[in-house]
Design an enzyme around this catalytic site. Structure first.
Site, PDB file in Angstrom:
ATOM      1  N   ALA A  33       8.406   7.568 -12.553  1.00  0.00           N
ATOM      2  CA  ALA A  33       9.811   7.156 -12.563  1.00  0.00           C
ATOM      3  C   ALA A  33      10.312   6.932 -13.986  1.00  0.00           C
ATOM      4  CB  ALA A  33       9.995   5.895 -11.733  1.00  0.00           C
ATOM      5  N   GLU A 135       0.139  17.172   4.968  1.00  0.00           N
ATOM      6  CA  GLU A 135      -0.414  15.835   5.102  1.00  0.00           C
ATOM      7  C   GLU A 135       0.165  15.162   6.336  1.00  0.00           C
ATOM      8  OE1 GLU A 135       0.342  13.915   1.362  1.00  0.00           O
ATOM      9  OE2 GLU A 135      -1.354  14.870   0.390  1.00  0.00           O
ATOM     10  N   HIS A 254      -3.501   2.397   2.649  1.00  0.00           N
ATOM     11  CA  HIS A 254      -4.001   3.766   2.747  1.00  0.00           C
ATOM     12  C   HIS A 254      -5.249   3.755   3.613  1.00  0.00           C
ATOM     13  CE1 HIS A 254      -5.417   7.764   1.777  1.00  0.00           C
ATOM     14  NE2 HIS A 254      -4.255   7.998   1.181  1.00  0.00           N
ATOM     15  N   ARG A 300       0.301   7.140   8.354  1.00  0.00           N
ATOM     16  CA  ARG A 300      -0.731   6.292   7.751  1.00  0.00           C
ATOM     17  C   ARG A 300      -0.896   4.954   8.449  1.00  0.00           C
ATOM     18  NH1 ARG A 300       0.293   7.399   1.266  1.00  0.00           N
ATOM     19  NH2 ARG A 300      -0.712   9.441   1.212  1.00  0.00           N
ATOM     20  N   HIS A 361      -2.013  -0.060  -0.612  1.00  0.00           N
ATOM     21  CA  HIS A 361      -1.740   1.165  -1.362  1.00  0.00           C
ATOM     22  C   HIS A 361      -0.316   1.274  -1.891  1.00  0.00           C
ATOM     23  CE1 HIS A 361      -2.214   5.317  -2.547  1.00  0.00           C
ATOM     24  NE2 HIS A 361      -1.280   5.733  -1.718  1.00  0.00           N
ATOM     25  N   GLU A 385       8.576   2.884  -7.000  1.00  0.00           N
ATOM     26  CA  GLU A 385       8.018   1.965  -6.009  1.00  0.00           C
ATOM     27  C   GLU A 385       8.596   0.566  -6.104  1.00  0.00           C
ATOM     28  OE1 GLU A 385       3.602   0.603  -4.348  1.00  0.00           O
ATOM     29  OE2 GLU A 385       3.758   2.007  -6.033  1.00  0.00           O
TER      30      GLU A 385
END
Length: 561
Positions: A33, A135, A254, A300, A361, A385
């Site tokens: 970022a 994924e 995670h 997840r 995570h 984040e």
């Protein structure tokens, strides 16, 4: 600071005490970022980039899987949007999700122009297309990647470009302490107090615009895949300065962190499951079909809870991820980093399963921003984040995190560039006052509080929660806040003290958001409210209004009642 020719303004008073730097844009954080924003602005203004460690360290570097964007003709932006909404348990802001998906391809093309070496798929048709993997939660292959070390490739490439730009000045090993509020305009910040770890002194950085790109807060938990610097600094700073935060209860665990005493932070990429790896018991029995029809490709939160449940049911230390049924050359080619790391620990993933456990995570909540990354403070932005944009909802879909960093960094850059002609304030900034503090004589207090906080957050506010656990956590947080307040008020700052101060603030925000949510949704699973409610809305916390910079010892800023 680097030695570029166009230096930021620096004023030094009284024998090197009270150092003040100034720039047009201050960026706190040197991950995807912060680096993307710096490069997007650098041709037009003077930038100071503050890094708590060195510029190659941070969560970006450890991201393995890749970045999601629609490149396949069979895929669509609408599919990316719907997959994200579904993974986010329909708590996402659909307009933000659509904005992100629509801008994903151009953001990836921008990275490619800067030299990020995404793997290519030489299929023989002459198009030299990029290799796309899949994924959990994705309906199509849409993950651009650089083998299984995408974050490292991104970090190195962008950092190289940033370090060579004459308008970007890098301050390494600096901790940001607090935003400095204006006395003349309550919704404005003049700069930031920072702690120079090399010189062991507090300095001031004055800036017209400030961007928080400090990452998440997973260090608040005992077990995490994140590096040590992920201590929620930007979230806590913004909260103390008067910014709202949202959805802090949604901490992503995670599912597959390597379970090994010598590699407690090493992540086993979700891309292995995308390429056919199975989650199994110690005897090789698969178990994901009991929990979700998507099995290993479920989102997840589902996979992490399944592993946690099986570990507790069997009294096992870990579960196993097995890709050994794939050809060895395929495994080594697609996952060279994971293969090498596991081999160094005596695990041959081409022949045997990998021991794995869930670990904290990613923080799906954070400082509330709009689509231009603006916070509640007029000249303060938050990207990556640290921010709550509405993209992730109750659960982040795999490989949308680095995407968010780049898309919203470019959006913030456009908004800042449009404001560069605005008049600037010369309001003075008071130097940091250490006249009433001394050097610490009991560092053990910090270490003890640090371990206590992370352990009870793991036990009481982890993958599965209850009302009673949340209440216990809050009682302990209040006791810790009292001790840390007293300590912060009497002793000179240090890296550990600053991080602990921020972590206890973040812990309170997480627990308060969790207490607000009388349901189970996405990453927040409460045994007292096991069902999802009919309505979906974010958990928003609002600090008490304040026109001043927080004083030492003001940890949380208080709440509107």
């Amino acid at each position: 600071m680097n030695s570029n020719s166009s230096s930021p303004n620096t004023a030094v008073n009284a024998g090197d005490a009270n150092i003040e730097h100034s720039c047009d844009v201050l960026i706190i954080g040197s991950g995807a970022a912060g680096l993307s924003l710096a490069l997007s602005l650098a041709n037009y203004c003077r930038i100071i980039l503050v890094s708590k460690s060195d510029c190659n360290e941070g969560s970006t570097r450890y991201a393995q899987g890749g970045i999601a964007a629609v490149f396949d003709e069979r895929d669509s932006i609408e599919s990316h949007v719907q997959d994200t909404l579904e993974a986010g348990a329909h708590l996402c802001d659909e307009d933000v999700v659509r904005f992100t998906a629509q801008n994903a391809k151009s953001a990836m093309e921008w990275l490619i122009e800067h030299g990020v070496p995404f793997d290519q798929d030489n299929s023989g048709d002459g198009n030299n297309r990029y290799h796309l993997t899949r994924e959990g939660g994705h309906s199509f292959r849409r993950i651009l990647h650089a083998a299984d070390a995408t974050g490292e490739a991104l970090q190195i490439t962008l950092n190289e470009a940033v370090s060579q730009h004459p308008n970007i000045h890098i301050f390494e090993r600096y901790n940001a302490i607090d935003l400095i509020k204006s006395e003349q305009a309550s919704n404005h910040c003049k700069g930031v107090y920072v702690w120079n770890r090399k010189r062991q002194q507090v300095e001031v950085i004055r800036s017209r615009f400030i961007t928080l790109a400090t990452g998440g807060a997973s260090k608040v938990y005992q077990y995490t895949s994140n590096p040590d610097i992920a201590s929620g600094d930007g979230i806590a700073m913004a909260w103390r300065a008067g910014c709202r935060v949202a959805n802090m209860e949604f901490n992503q665990f995670h599912p597959t962190c390597l379970f090994h005493p010598q590699a407690r932070n090493f992540l086993i990429s979700e891309a292995l499951r995308g390429e056919g790896a199975k989650l199994v018991h110690a005897d090789g029995t698969p178990f994901m079909e009991k929990f979700d029809p998507r099995k290993e490709l479920a989102p997840r939160d589902v996979v992490a809870r399944a592993i946690d449940y099986e570990m507790k049911r069997l009294g096992a230390d870990c579960m196993y991820l097995d890709i050994s049924h794939k050809p060895a050359d395929f495994i080594v080619k697609h996952f060279p980093n994971i293969y090498r790391r596991c081999r160094s620990l005596g695990i041959d993933i081409t022949r045997e399963p990998i021991p794995v456990v869930p670990a904290a995570h990613y923080s799906c909540g954070g400082v509330m921003t709009d689509i231009n990354a603006r916070t509640d403070l007029d000249n303060v932005y938050a990207v990556g984040e640290v921010a709550y944009t509405g993209l992730h909802g109750a659960n982040r879909m795999a490989s949308n995190s680095l995407l968010e960093c780049v898309v919203f960094a470019r959006s913030a850059a456009q908004h800042i560039l449009a404001r560069l002609d605005e008049p600037t304030s010369e309001e003075p900034i008071s130097p940091w006052d250490e006249s009433k503090v001394t050097n610490s004589d009991e560092e053990v207090i910090i270490q003890h509080n640090w371990h206590e906080l992370r352990l009870f957050m793991w036990d009481y506010v982890g993958i599965v929660r209850t009302n009673k656990r949340l209440e216990r956590a809050m009682r302990r947080i209040k006791l810790l806040e009292q001790e840390i307040t007293e300590y912060y008020s009497n002793f000179r700052v240090s890296n550990n003290l600053l991080e602990l101060r921020n972590l206890v603030t973040v812990a309170e925000l997480i627990v308060r958001c969790a207490m607000q949510r009388a349901e189970s949704r996405g990453l927040h699973y409460n045994l007292d409210y096991p069902e999802r409610s009919g309505s979906a809305s974010p958990s928003i916390l609002t600090p008490l209004k304040s026109n001043s910079t927080p004083e030492p010892g003001n940890l949380t800023g208080g709440f509107e009642r």
